[in-house]
Design a protein around this motif. Structure first.
Motif, PDB file in Angstrom:
ATOM      1  N   ARG A 211       1.026  -1.281   0.382  1.00  0.00           N
ATOM      2  CA  ARG A 211       0.304  -0.004  -0.086  1.00  0.00           C
ATOM      3  C   ARG A 211       0.887   1.267   0.161  1.00  0.00           C
ATOM      4  N   ILE A 212       0.381   2.424  -0.873  1.00  0.00           N
ATOM      5  CA  ILE A 212       1.125   3.200  -1.070  1.00  0.00           C
ATOM      6  C   ILE A 212       0.232   4.729  -0.164  1.00  0.00           C
ATOM      7  N   ASP A 213       0.452   4.749   1.307  1.00  0.00           N
ATOM      8  CA  ASP A 213      -0.519   5.964   1.977  1.00  0.00           C
ATOM      9  C   ASP A 213      -2.043   5.302   2.011  1.00  0.00           C
ATOM     10  N   GLY A 214      -1.745   4.134   1.724  1.00  0.00           N
ATOM     11  CA  GLY A 214      -3.323   3.148   2.123  1.00  0.00           C
ATOM     12  C   GLY A 214      -3.857   2.767   0.486  1.00  0.00           C
ATOM     13  N   TRP A 215      -3.186   3.407  -0.345  1.00  0.00           N
ATOM     14  CA  TRP A 215      -3.736   2.687  -1.757  1.00  0.00           C
ATOM     15  C   TRP A 215      -2.961   1.787  -2.286  1.00  0.00           C
ATOM     16  N   VAL A 216      -3.692   1.620  -3.178  1.00  0.00           N
ATOM     17  CA  VAL A 216      -2.806  -0.195  -4.018  1.00  0.00           C
ATOM     18  C   VAL A 216      -2.913   0.409  -5.571  1.00  0.00           C
ATOM     19  N   ILE A 217      -1.753   1.206  -6.112  1.00  0.00           N
ATOM     20  CA  ILE A 217      -1.208   1.614  -7.284  1.00  0.00           C
ATOM     21  C   ILE A 217      -0.063   0.681  -8.590  1.00  0.00           C
TER      22      ILE A 217
ATOM     23  N   ASP B 148     -12.739  -6.949  -4.552  1.00  0.00           N
ATOM     24  CA  ASP B 148     -12.677  -8.521  -2.971  1.00  0.00           C
ATOM     25  C   ASP B 148     -11.918  -8.537  -2.681  1.00  0.00           C
ATOM     26  N   VAL B 149     -10.459  -8.428  -3.465  1.00  0.00           N
ATOM     27  CA  VAL B 149      -9.263  -9.090  -2.971  1.00  0.00           C
ATOM     28  C   VAL B 149      -8.184  -7.590  -2.238  1.00  0.00           C
ATOM     29  N   LEU B 150      -8.746  -6.671  -2.233  1.00  0.00           N
ATOM     30  CA  LEU B 150      -8.045  -5.431  -1.725  1.00  0.00           C
ATOM     31  C   LEU B 150      -8.656  -4.624  -0.534  1.00  0.00           C
ATOM     32  N   ALA B 151      -9.672  -5.323  -0.104  1.00  0.00           N
ATOM     33  CA  ALA B 151     -10.039  -5.272   1.537  1.00  0.00           C
ATOM     34  C   ALA B 151     -10.128  -3.689   1.903  1.00  0.00           C
ATOM     35  N   GLY B 152     -10.940  -3.335   0.920  1.00  0.00           N
ATOM     36  CA  GLY B 152     -11.239  -1.923   0.445  1.00  0.00           C
ATOM     37  C   GLY B 152     -10.936  -0.604   0.682  1.00  0.00           C
TER      38      GLY B 152
ATOM     39  N   TYR C 147      -1.249  -0.770 -19.452  1.00  0.00           N
ATOM     40  CA  TYR C 147      -0.584  -0.071 -19.900  1.00  0.00           C
ATOM     41  C   TYR C 147       0.059   0.312 -21.061  1.00  0.00           C
ATOM     42  N   ASP C 148      -1.003   0.951 -22.153  1.00  0.00           N
ATOM     43  CA  ASP C 148      -1.092   1.769 -23.194  1.00  0.00           C
ATOM     44  C   ASP C 148      -1.277   3.053 -22.956  1.00  0.00           C
ATOM     45  N   GLY C 149      -1.350   3.235 -21.400  1.00  0.00           N
ATOM     46  CA  GLY C 149      -0.975   4.987 -20.823  1.00  0.00           C
ATOM     47  C   GLY C 149      -2.547   5.575 -21.195  1.00  0.00           C
ATOM     48  N   HIS C 150      -3.213   4.648 -21.840  1.00  0.00           N
ATOM     49  CA  HIS C 150      -4.554   5.647 -22.132  1.00  0.00           C
ATOM     50  C   HIS C 150      -5.878   5.532 -21.520  1.00  0.00           C
ATOM     51  N   SER C 151      -5.966   4.427 -21.144  1.00  0.00           N
ATOM     52  CA  SER C 151      -7.348   3.882 -19.979  1.00  0.00           C
ATOM     53  C   SER C 151      -6.430   3.196 -18.234  1.00  0.00           C
ATOM     54  N   ALA C 152      -7.189   3.371 -17.704  1.00  0.00           N
ATOM     55  CA  ALA C 152      -7.073   2.716 -16.262  1.00  0.00           C
ATOM     56  C   ALA C 152      -8.496   2.002 -15.814  1.00  0.00           C
ATOM     57  N   LEU C 153      -7.985   1.542 -14.182  1.00  0.00           N
ATOM     58  CA  LEU C 153      -8.770   0.839 -14.115  1.00  0.00           C
ATOM     59  C   LEU C 153      -8.794   1.616 -12.561  1.00  0.00           C
ATOM     60  N   ALA C 154     -10.219   1.424 -11.413  1.00  0.00           N
ATOM     61  CA  ALA C 154     -10.189   2.488 -10.949  1.00  0.00           C
ATOM     62  C   ALA C 154     -11.264   1.844  -9.938  1.00  0.00           C
ATOM     63  N   THR C 155     -11.436   1.392  -8.725  1.00  0.00           N
ATOM     64  CA  THR C 155     -12.394   0.623  -7.616  1.00  0.00           C
ATOM     65  C   THR C 155     -13.320   2.404  -7.194  1.00  0.00           C
ATOM     66  N   GLY C 156     -14.474   1.634  -6.876  1.00  0.00           N
ATOM     67  CA  GLY C 156     -14.937   1.903  -6.221  1.00  0.00           C
ATOM     68  C   GLY C 156     -14.911   3.374  -5.459  1.00  0.00           C
ATOM     69  N   ALA C 157     -13.737   2.598  -4.435  1.00  0.00           N
ATOM     70  CA  ALA C 157     -13.011   3.468  -2.977  1.00  0.00           C
ATOM     71  C   ALA C 157     -12.599   4.589  -3.665  1.00  0.00           C
ATOM     72  N   ALA C 158     -11.591   4.605  -4.752  1.00  0.00           N
ATOM     73  CA  ALA C 158     -11.110   5.382  -5.087  1.00  0.00           C
ATOM     74  C   ALA C 158     -11.968   6.379  -6.184  1.00  0.00           C
ATOM     75  N   LEU C 159     -12.983   5.956  -6.855  1.00  0.00           N
ATOM     76  CA  LEU C 159     -14.062   6.960  -7.393  1.00  0.00           C
ATOM     77  C   LEU C 159     -14.708   7.967  -6.648  1.00  0.00           C
ATOM     78  N   ALA C 160     -14.717   7.375  -5.287  1.00  0.00           N
ATOM     79  CA  ALA C 160     -15.751   8.186  -4.405  1.00  0.00           C
ATOM     80  C   ALA C 160     -14.878   9.371  -3.523  1.00  0.00           C
ATOM     81  N   ALA C 161     -13.511   9.325  -3.655  1.00  0.00           N
ATOM     82  CA  ALA C 161     -12.179   9.600  -2.768  1.00  0.00           C
ATOM     83  C   ALA C 161     -12.502  10.763  -3.981  1.00  0.00           C
ATOM     84  N   ALA C 162     -12.436  10.640  -5.630  1.00  0.00           N
ATOM     85  CA  ALA C 162     -12.402  11.951  -6.093  1.00  0.00           C
ATOM     86  C   ALA C 162     -13.942  12.146  -5.873  1.00  0.00           C
TER      87      ALA C 162
END
Length: 524
Positions: free
Chosen positions: A101-107, A128-132, A140-155
């Motif tokens: 974890r980096i400051d509580g995040w998985v990057i 379910d494997v990230l414990a919240g 890899y393409d630098g043009h897309s990403a996957l964010a979890t619900g907790a990350a989206l909520a933070a933003a």
């Protein structure tokens, strides 16, 4: 500050200078090549502070240049757990469960689309494997990403958004974000809440990265973003930048005249071993992300829209910058994007020749190839990208395009045969920066590009990282050759980079890397 004198002797020098193709010795003074020939030609350049390096049969060539890289912006892109080795969903879940974890995040970064095994990119596959813990994973393409619900909520991202560029917060039928963020504006929504390394850490990483690049033979890079002028300028003021950096800041949809004037004013700014030179556009995104601009939709019915919602606004911006004397580089992966970029340069008339370039060109039909030479448009291509495809067509890139367009993959050989300038690069951190791998895969492309035997000769590959890279940047009169008056950017290999087999070249020891007359790397 004058650069100490340097004399290199006992080398097998391939100059790429038609006036004197071969030599055995080179003298350098004040960062510039002062003499080329044999030992008798360089003897008089020796002074009290001159360093003499006996290369003992090493093969000396012009300094290698990565014609498309992101060594500063990429510091953020390549943060966290490296997911490049993940090949399937089970592997991804295991990597995330064990990730620090980096400051509580998985990057994470460098995640291959193929790891989803044909499934839609969706946060429910991993949450379910990230414990919240909030997670942000760059594909890899630098043009897309996957964010979890907790990350989206933070933003504060709770549903779809509208953008001035072709970007998307992908949502399900009920309007809830799936976590798939497509293109820059959508990914940037998370930027304010993501952990960010300190200035000190970024500075140390930049020096470490550039030094590692130089150890593979790189002496320069065409940086296809604005970088961080404060960071680069600070490092350059305190030490010698190991790799010479040429920045092309982005011009994005919605730009106004003031924005174009600002981009023009940036040109030429810089310091020792770094400078702003050019402007970068995006005409589309990526095939795997469904955002490459194609003349016919991909197998998912996507890819029929340009990154600029109004392609004519792109044309107007290119015309404005061209009139101001600014060189441009346009990201164009799909056939429609490549065609439009060529059409825009054609409309500039004769003054557009040798001023503009197109990046990537992953698929292009036959009729577009001769236009590169006819219009003087450089083709900037990244052979290592071919490794993200498969020769049997089972990868996401090939499946989306279909058999016909996949057969037009990375047409390095065809573009060279058509007389085009073909500059080569890695697009780090999209692919590894190792210059030897760029040369090797240019000669032996992988995956979808391997079936046609579409590789370059050893000499053509070397030219792609030297003389053709120099042409693409408008610097052919000052770099790309070993000749008197040219920059003293030099690379020495233990093997001949032209004659050695491609697989051996990929591992060839780098004996010496010289940037601006400074010995940056010494090998065994």
């Amino acid at each position: 500050m004058p650069t100490p004198g340097l004399i290199l002797t006992g080398a097998k020098v391939r100059t790429l200078d038609p006036a004197r193709p071969y030599a055995t010795a080179v003298a350098v003074r004040d960062g510039v090549i002062a003499a080329v020939g044999d030992e008798s030609d360089v003897r008089d350049w020796r002074g009290p502070g001159t360093e003499v390096v006996a290369l003992e049969g090493a093969h000396l060539v012009p300094g290698l240049v990565d014609a498309h890289s992101h060594p500063v912006w990429g510091l953020d892109m390549a943060t966290g757990v490296d997911l490049s080795g993940v090949t399937d969903l089970a592997g991804l879940r295991a990597a995330l469960a064990a990730a620090e974890r980096i400051d509580g995040w998985v990057i994470g970064h460098a995640l291959d689309h193929n790891a989803f095994e044909g499934r839609p990119v969706d946060r429910t596959l991993i949450e379910d494997v990230l414990a919240g813990a909030p997670a942000f994973l760059r594909l890899y393409d630098g043009h897309s990403a996957l964010a979890t619900g907790a990350a989206l909520a933070a933003a504060g991202v709770t549903g779809p958004r509208s953008f001035t560029q072709r970007s998307e917060v992908v949502c399900d039928a009920e309007g809830r974000p799936t976590g798939h963020l497509v293109e820059h504006a959508a990914m940037d929504l998370l930027a304010p809440v993501l952990p960010r390394p300190s200035y000190t850490a970024r500075r140390a990483r930049l020096v470490e990265l550039l030094s590692a690049m130089a150890a593979t033979g790189l002496t320069g890079a065409h940086v296809m973003d604005a970088g961080d002028a404060e960071l680069v300028g600070s490092v350059a003021g305190e030490t010698v930048l190991p790799v010479r950096l040429r920045f092309a800041p982005w011009c994005m949809p919605g730009v106004d005249e003031a924005g174009l004037a600002e981009l023009s004013a940036l040109q030429g700014r810089g310091g020792r071993h770094w400078q702003v030179g050019g402007v970068k556009f995006f005409m589309d995104g990526t095939v795997e992300g469904g955002t490459a601009w194609l003349e016919h939709a991909d197998c998912h019915g996507q890819g029929t829209e340009a990154f600029w919602p109004d392609p004519e606004a792109y044309a107007a911006a290119v015309r404005h910058l061209h009139t101001a004397g600014v060189r441009t580089a346009t990201h164009a992966i799909g056939d429609a994007a490549v065609r439009h970029a060529l059409d825009v340069v054609a409309a500039l008339g004769p003054t557009g020749r040798d001023r503009h370039r197109i990046e990537h060109i992953e698929t292009a039909p036959d009729d577009l190839l001769p236009r590169f030479a006819e219009l003087g448009v450089a083709a900037s291509m990244q052979p290592p990208h071919t490794a993200y495809t498969r020769a049997d067509g089972t990868d996401e890139w090939s499946r989306r395009l279909g058999t016909t367009r996949a057969a037009h993959a990375w047409r390095l050989r065809d573009l060279r045969d058509a007389g085009a300038t073909v500059a080569l690069g890695s697009d780090w951190p999209i692919a590894h920066y190792d210059a030897r791998a760029v040369l090797a895969t240019a000669r032996a492309p992988r995956g979808a590009a391997s079936a046609r035997g579409a590789g370059l000769t050893g000499l053509e590959a070397l030219e792609g990282c030297t003389t053709h890279a120099a042409r693409a940047a408008g610097e052919a009169e000052v770099t790309g050759r070993i000749a008197v008056g040219y920059r003293a950017d030099l690379t020495a290999f233990a093997l001949d980079p032209v004659e050695a087999p491609a697989d051996e070249l990929a591992q060839a020891p780098v004996r010496l890397t010289v940037t601006g007359g400074h010995v940056i790397h010494r090998g065994e």
